[in-house]
Write a protein that holds these residues in place. Sequence first.
Motif, PDB file in Angstrom:
ATOM      1  N   ALA A  33       6.410   2.539  -5.328  1.00 32.60           N
ATOM      2  CA  ALA A  33       5.771   2.274  -4.038  1.00 32.60           C
ATOM      3  C   ALA A  33       4.990   0.963  -4.100  1.00 32.60           C
ATOM      4  N   PRO A  34       5.152   0.086  -3.125  1.00 35.01           N
ATOM      5  CA  PRO A  34       4.378  -1.164  -3.113  1.00 35.01           C
ATOM      6  C   PRO A  34       2.886  -0.882  -2.964  1.00 35.01           C
ATOM      7  N   GLU A  35       2.093  -1.818  -3.398  1.00 34.52           N
ATOM      8  CA  GLU A  35       0.643  -1.643  -3.327  1.00 34.52           C
ATOM      9  C   GLU A  35       0.169  -1.520  -1.883  1.00 34.52           C
ATOM     10  N   LYS A  36       0.774  -2.273  -0.987  1.00 37.87           N
ATOM     11  CA  LYS A  36       0.381  -2.195   0.424  1.00 37.87           C
ATOM     12  C   LYS A  36       0.709  -0.827   1.014  1.00 37.87           C
ATOM     13  N   CYS A  37       1.800  -0.228   0.540  1.00 37.31           N
ATOM     14  CA  CYS A  37       2.162   1.117   1.010  1.00 37.31           C
ATOM     15  C   CYS A  37       1.104   2.133   0.584  1.00 37.31           C
ATOM     16  N   LEU A  38       0.644   2.017  -0.669  1.00 40.50           N
ATOM     17  CA  LEU A  38      -0.403   2.928  -1.132  1.00 40.50           C
ATOM     18  C   LEU A  38      -1.701   2.711  -0.367  1.00 40.50           C
ATOM     19  N   GLU A  39      -2.006   1.461  -0.093  1.00 35.58           N
ATOM     20  CA  GLU A  39      -3.222   1.169   0.675  1.00 35.58           C
ATOM     21  C   GLU A  39      -3.172   1.844   2.046  1.00 35.58           C
ATOM     22  N   TYR A  40      -1.984   1.855   2.642  1.00 40.64           N
ATOM     23  CA  TYR A  40      -1.832   2.473   3.964  1.00 40.64           C
ATOM     24  C   TYR A  40      -2.087   3.982   3.885  1.00 40.64           C
ATOM     25  N   PHE A  41      -1.498   4.641   2.884  1.00 36.58           N
ATOM     26  CA  PHE A  41      -1.679   6.086   2.763  1.00 36.58           C
ATOM     27  C   PHE A  41      -3.106   6.446   2.352  1.00 36.58           C
ATOM     28  N   ILE A  42      -3.723   5.598   1.537  1.00 29.72           N
ATOM     29  CA  ILE A  42      -5.120   5.850   1.168  1.00 29.72           C
ATOM     30  C   ILE A  42      -6.008   5.798   2.405  1.00 29.72           C
ATOM     31  N   GLN A  43      -5.770   4.804   3.243  1.00 30.50           N
ATOM     32  CA  GLN A  43      -6.565   4.691   4.461  1.00 30.50           C
ATOM     33  C   GLN A  43      -6.322   5.879   5.384  1.00 30.50           C
ATOM     34  N   MET A  44      -5.088   6.375   5.422  1.00 33.39           N
ATOM     35  CA  MET A  44      -4.785   7.537   6.242  1.00 33.39           C
ATOM     36  C   MET A  44      -5.520   8.771   5.722  1.00 33.39           C
ATOM     37  N   LEU A  45      -5.579   8.936   4.383  1.00 32.33           N
ATOM     38  CA  LEU A  45      -6.312  10.063   3.804  1.00 32.33           C
ATOM     39  C   LEU A  45      -7.801   9.968   4.126  1.00 32.33           C
ATOM     40  N   VAL A  46      -8.333   8.763   4.050  1.00 32.83           N
ATOM     41  CA  VAL A  46      -9.754   8.571   4.351  1.00 32.83           C
ATOM     42  C   VAL A  46     -10.043   8.902   5.808  1.00 32.83           C
ATOM     43  N   ASP A  47      -9.123   8.551   6.708  1.00 29.95           N
ATOM     44  CA  ASP A  47      -9.338   8.786   8.141  1.00 29.95           C
ATOM     45  C   ASP A  47      -9.293  10.266   8.499  1.00 29.95           C
ATOM     46  N   VAL A  48      -8.407  11.033   7.869  1.00 31.70           N
ATOM     47  CA  VAL A  48      -8.258  12.448   8.237  1.00 31.70           C
ATOM     48  C   VAL A  48      -9.238  13.346   7.493  1.00 31.70           C
ATOM     49  N   ALA A  49      -9.819  12.856   6.412  1.00 37.17           N
ATOM     50  CA  ALA A  49     -10.778  13.659   5.648  1.00 37.17           C
ATOM     51  C   ALA A  49     -12.139  13.628   6.338  1.00 37.17           C
ATOM     52  N   PRO A  50     -13.011  14.580   6.022  1.00 41.17           N
ATOM     53  CA  PRO A  50     -14.380  14.543   6.569  1.00 41.17           C
ATOM     54  C   PRO A  50     -15.076  13.227   6.243  1.00 41.17           C
ATOM     55  N   LYS A  51     -16.099  12.927   6.999  1.00 38.77           N
ATOM     56  CA  LYS A  51     -16.755  11.628   6.863  1.00 38.77           C
ATOM     57  C   LYS A  51     -17.330  11.412   5.466  1.00 38.77           C
TER      58      LYS A  51
END
Length: 395
Positions: A33-51
Motif C-alpha cells: 500500500a502506498p504511504e498516501k493510501c495509508l494516510e487516507y485510511f488513518i485519517q478516516m479512522l481518526v474521523d470515525v473514532a471518538p474525539k
Amino acid sequence: MLAFVNQPIYEEATKSKLLVAIRLLAARTNWHAPEKCLEYFIQMLVDVAPKNNYIPKNYYEAKKLASKLGLKAEKIDCCMDGCMLYYKEDKDLTECKFCHSPRYLPPKVGKVRYKNIPVKRMFYLPIIPRLQRLYASMETVRQMGWHHKNKNNSTDLRHPCDGEAWKHFDHVYPDFASEPRNIRLGLCSNGFTPYVQASTNSYSCWPVIVTPYNLPLEMCMTKPYFFLTCLILGPHNPTTIVDVYLQPLIDDLKLLWDCGVLTYDISTEQNFILRAGLMWTINDFPAYGMLSGWGIKGKLACLHCMKDTKAFQLDNGVKPSWFDCHQRLLPADHPFRKSKRRFTRNKTKFDRPRYFLKGDQIWKFIHNFPKATNGSLSNMPGYGQLHHWFKRSIF
C-alpha cells in the motif's frame, strides 16, 4: 513502551495504540500500500473514532511508535565484489582493503551530493532481540518449554527433539541442555530471482532465515517464527564468499553460545541468562557446498564419501555418476549386499561401509585453510585428488 501497549485507542476500546500502529505497517508491507493510501485510511479512522482517541495521526507517527520495539534492521555497506563488509573495525574505511574498490558511488558531474551512496549494501536484522521477545510474551513463553515437557520415549519422530541429533547434542553439551529455556536454532538459506518478469538480466537475492525449534511443530514451522536475519542483495550469487555476509549473524550466535544474554522471563517475572545453539542448516545441495566449504562438482562432490568415492564416468557421458554407490552403505549382513539384480547387474559388494569423519577430525584437516573473510580464496594442495575443501567455513 508498556504504556503504549496497554493504552486503548479510546475509552472502552479493546485494541491498543501499538496494535493499530503495527497493523497499519503490516498493511503497507503485505499489500504494498502506498504511504498516501495509508494516510487516507488513518485519517478516516481518526474521523470515525471518538474525539479523545489515541489513533496514530499519520504514517510517520505509527512508524515511530513501532520503532520503540527495538527490532531494527541494520544496513551494512559491502564491497562491490563481496570481499568484505564495512563492519566493526572496518566501518570507517572508504575502499576495500583487499581489492581497493571504492565504497561509494562517484558523484555525478555538476551535481552536489550531501550524502555518500554505497556501491552495495546488505541488511541484517539482529537475532538476539527477537529471541528475547519470545520470553516477553505470555503466548510464546508457555510454548518455549514444549520440547522439554513433551519428550517422546517411543521410536516415532514427531518433532526434531525426538531425533538422534537432538539427543546427541544434549549428551555432548549437558550444561546447555540443563536449562530448558535455552533455544535450539536451525538456519536456512537459498537464493531466488525477485525480478523475473521485470528484467531479462539475472539477479540473485539470498535471504538467511533462522528458526527456533523449542516451540511445538505447529508453531515453529509457521511464518511468524521464520526469523529473517540477513538479506544478501545481488546482482550475483555470493557463492564461495557467502561467509562474508554472515559475519554479523555469526557474531551474535557466538555471543549467545559462549556467554548468553540477560533476558526477562515474563512467566516467572525474573531475569535469566539466555543461550542459543545452532543445531543444523537446511538448504539444497549447491547452498550446502557454499556454507560447508566443500566443492560439490566433480567426482569428489559427496561430502560423506570424500576421497573414497566410488563415482565413475559413463562411457558416453561427461559428468560423473554415483549410480549404485549407495550399496556399500548398507550393513555388511544386509540381504541386498548379495543381490545381483537390484543394483549393478551380476555384481556383489562386500566392502565395509564408509567411515564418516567426526567434527574434530575434519577440523584437524582444515583448521589451517583460508577463510573467505580473509580475502580471495585459492585452491589448497591436494584439491581435486585428496579433498574438495576450498575454504574454512565460518561455521
